[in-house]
Design a protein around this motif. Structure first.
Motif, mmCIF file in Angstrom:
data_model
loop_
_atom_site.group_PDB
_atom_site.id
_atom_site.type_symbol
_atom_site.label_atom_id
_atom_site.label_comp_id
_atom_site.label_asym_id
_atom_site.label_seq_id
_atom_site.Cartn_x
_atom_site.Cartn_y
_atom_site.Cartn_z
ATOM 1 N N GLU A 1 -12.018 -11.185 -6.693
ATOM 2 C CA GLU A 1 -10.795 -11.962 -6.502
ATOM 3 C C GLU A 1 -10.984 -13.061 -5.457
ATOM 4 O OE1 GLU A 1 -7.609 -11.669 -7.848
ATOM 5 O OE2 GLU A 1 -8.206 -10.147 -9.301
ATOM 6 N N TYR B 1 -10.392 0.249 -2.077
ATOM 7 C CA TYR B 1 -9.508 -0.835 -2.498
ATOM 8 C C TYR B 1 -10.261 -2.134 -2.738
ATOM 9 C CZ TYR B 1 -5.300 1.821 -1.128
ATOM 10 O OH TYR B 1 -4.296 2.748 -1.036
ATOM 11 N N ARG C 1 -6.399 -6.820 -4.552
ATOM 12 C CA ARG C 1 -5.074 -6.546 -5.111
ATOM 13 C C ARG C 1 -4.522 -5.228 -4.583
ATOM 14 N NH1 ARG C 1 -3.753 -8.708 -10.235
ATOM 15 N NH2 ARG C 1 -3.449 -6.612 -11.080
ATOM 16 N N ASP C 2 -5.388 -4.222 -4.468
ATOM 17 C CA ASP C 2 -4.952 -2.942 -3.919
ATOM 18 C C ASP C 2 -4.506 -3.091 -2.469
ATOM 19 O OD1 ASP C 2 -5.706 -1.712 -6.303
ATOM 20 O OD2 ASP C 2 -7.713 -1.284 -5.572
ATOM 21 N N ALA D 1 -1.159 -4.601 -1.861
ATOM 22 C CA ALA D 1 -0.054 -3.721 -2.251
ATOM 23 C C ALA D 1 -0.010 -2.438 -1.426
ATOM 24 C CB ALA D 1 -0.178 -3.374 -3.734
ATOM 25 N N ARG E 1 -4.093 3.807 -5.322
ATOM 26 C CA ARG E 1 -4.301 2.429 -5.780
ATOM 27 C C ARG E 1 -5.764 2.108 -6.077
ATOM 28 N NH1 ARG E 1 0.552 0.102 -5.027
ATOM 29 N NH2 ARG E 1 1.887 1.015 -3.424
ATOM 30 N N TRP F 1 -8.686 0.728 -7.553
ATOM 31 C CA TRP F 1 -8.665 -0.312 -8.583
ATOM 32 C C TRP F 1 -9.471 0.078 -9.820
ATOM 33 C CZ3 TRP F 1 -12.981 -3.391 -10.102
ATOM 34 C CH2 TRP F 1 -14.164 -3.086 -9.426
ATOM 35 N N GLU G 1 -2.194 -6.871 -16.209
ATOM 36 C CA GLU G 1 -2.856 -7.870 -15.372
ATOM 37 C C GLU G 1 -3.971 -7.170 -14.618
ATOM 38 O OE1 GLU G 1 -1.799 -11.059 -11.789
ATOM 39 O OE2 GLU G 1 -0.219 -9.874 -12.756
ATOM 40 N N SER H 1 -7.682 -6.943 -12.426
ATOM 41 C CA SER H 1 -8.446 -7.606 -11.373
ATOM 42 C C SER H 1 -9.624 -8.361 -11.974
ATOM 43 C CB SER H 1 -8.962 -6.583 -10.365
ATOM 44 O OG SER H 1 -7.917 -5.835 -9.793
#
Length: 407
Positions: free
Chosen positions: A146, A231, A234-235, A238, A247, A249, A263, A265
């Motif tokens: 990301e 993580y 994105r994790d 959040a 979470r 991923w 959606e 990653s």
């Protein structure tokens, strides 16, 4: 004295840092406080320094469920050798682990709960490895994280087997590490497997003729860089302590492979895209088995969820892992799991797509022993007639791929 966790792969909240004590709070992610890595510099005189590790006060679990039995690792320069503190210099309780660090005047001291491999160092290492083994190894990148850090695949095989991804004429052995970014014991297992694939021996040469090996040592570059344990970005964005949601991923992998709307990653899209193209005969995902009194282990697909031939495969996978650990004088535990909707290895086994296994090393073993375990385990798996990897038909992926219009 300066103390910081703001280093590549560093983690932990500093609560106090003075001559009296350094207190580090290990941040809880989905399941508890797991990982810490800090650097101490500006030491004016040699002395013993008290380090206190505490569980995350914001998390519901107020004790160490995972790190109570973990060794504390120390090195005294940025290129130094990591050494485990003797147990005589540790005091363990469920609420805190106390360690007495031998600081040296003018020397940088680094301390961790699991020996790290920062992303930038691994990227440099892999590039050099491919350069020095250019006749056997190639470097690919199926995509980036990301935050834009490339994910690297090292492909090892005999020269006559070289091809573009998706055009393989030999069975592919897929090994991925670092989905849980700071589970570095799993990466050490993968390193041992990589070393076996590159070895200059008749046995290794025969394996390279028979198979194509794909190795990913850092599947979660952002998590590795920031020390976010399991993580990714994105994790982490959040992350909270209120909803109790796991979470991790890599729970995206199975629904992404099945083409379920969502959606995903960038890392997930890259890794699943590589699997779709290369259709491996064996999927190995490496992790760290952090609790369990220093033992290693694996979660495997529950037998009742497997097709008829799958039970023998699971028995073989477990038996080889147990035997490979026993060769080192270690114990390897196995646990049945029923989470194929979130765990890719279980999904692949339940659908009869390919053999899949998630061996988890323990950081207490140290890098050398973990690497020996990895090499021993891979050798055993590739030679097992029950798994029949050399005769694998990649068309077993076809029904899954076409069913979900992913070809």
């Amino acid at each position: 004295m300066k103390v910081t966790t703001q280093i590549p792969s560093g983690n932990g909240r500093l609560l106090r840092a003075d001559a009296g004590a350094i207190e580090l709070e290990l941040i809880a992610y989905s399941k508890g406080a797991r990982y810490g890595y800090l650097r101490i510099s500006g030491v004016s005189e040699a002395r013993e320094q008290l380090l206190i590790l505490r569980p995350d006060r914001h998390f519901a679990l107020k004790s160490f469920a995972y790190k109570l039995h973990s060794r504390i690792w120390v090195r005294h320069s940025l290129q130094g050798r990591w050494e485990a503190l003797p147990e005589s210099m540790l005091e363990r309780t469920p609420e805190a682990v106390r360690a007495w660090l031998p600081l040296r005047a003018g020397a940088i001291c680094e301390v961790c709960t699991e020996i790290p491999h920062p992303y930038a160092e691994v990227a440099t290492e892999l590039a050099e490895l491919v350069r020095t083994h250019h006749e056997l190894a190639q470097l690919h990148s199926p995509g980036a994280s990301e935050e834009g850090r490339p994910i690297f695949v090292v492909r090892v095989t005999a020269p006559e087997n070289r091809c573009e991804p998706g055009e393989e004429a030999r069975p592919v052995i897929h090994t991925v590490c670092g989905e849980h970014a700071t589970e570095f014991a799993g990466e050490e297992i993968g390193r041992g497997m990589l070393a076996l694939a590159l070895a200059q021996s008749p046995e290794a040469e025969a394996l390279r003729h028979a198979f194509i090996f794909d190795f990913i040592l850092t599947a979660n570059p952002d998590g590795n860089f920031h020390g976010w344990h399991q993580y990714n970005l994105r994790d982490w964005l959040a992350h909270n302590y209120t909803d109790g949601k796991d979470r991790s991923w890599h729970h995206e992998f199975a629904p992404c492979l099945l083409g379920e709307p969502g959606e995903y990653s960038a890392e997930t899209v890259a890794l699943i895209g590589w699997l779709r193209r290369t259709r491996p005969a064996l999927y190995l995902s490496m992790h760290s088995w952090e609790g369990h009194d220093g033992h290693a282990g694996a979660f495997h697909t529950a037998p009742e969820n497997l097709p008829p031939e799958g039970f023998a495969v699971v028995e073989a996978l477990n038996a080889h892992a147990i035997a490979a650990a026993k060769e080192l004088g270690e114990t390897f535990l196995t646990r049945a799991s029923r989470q194929s909707e979130r765990h890719l290895g279980e999904l692949l086994m339940e659908r009869g797509i390919c053999a899949a296994y998630l061996p988890e090393g323990h950081g207490n073993w140290g890098p050398e022993r973990l690497q020996r375990f990895g090499a021993n385990l891979l050798t055993r798996l590739l030679q097992d007639e029950t798994l029949a990897l050399s005769n694998y038909d990649p068309a077993r992926w076809e029904a899954l791929v076409h069913e979900h219009a992913l070809a």
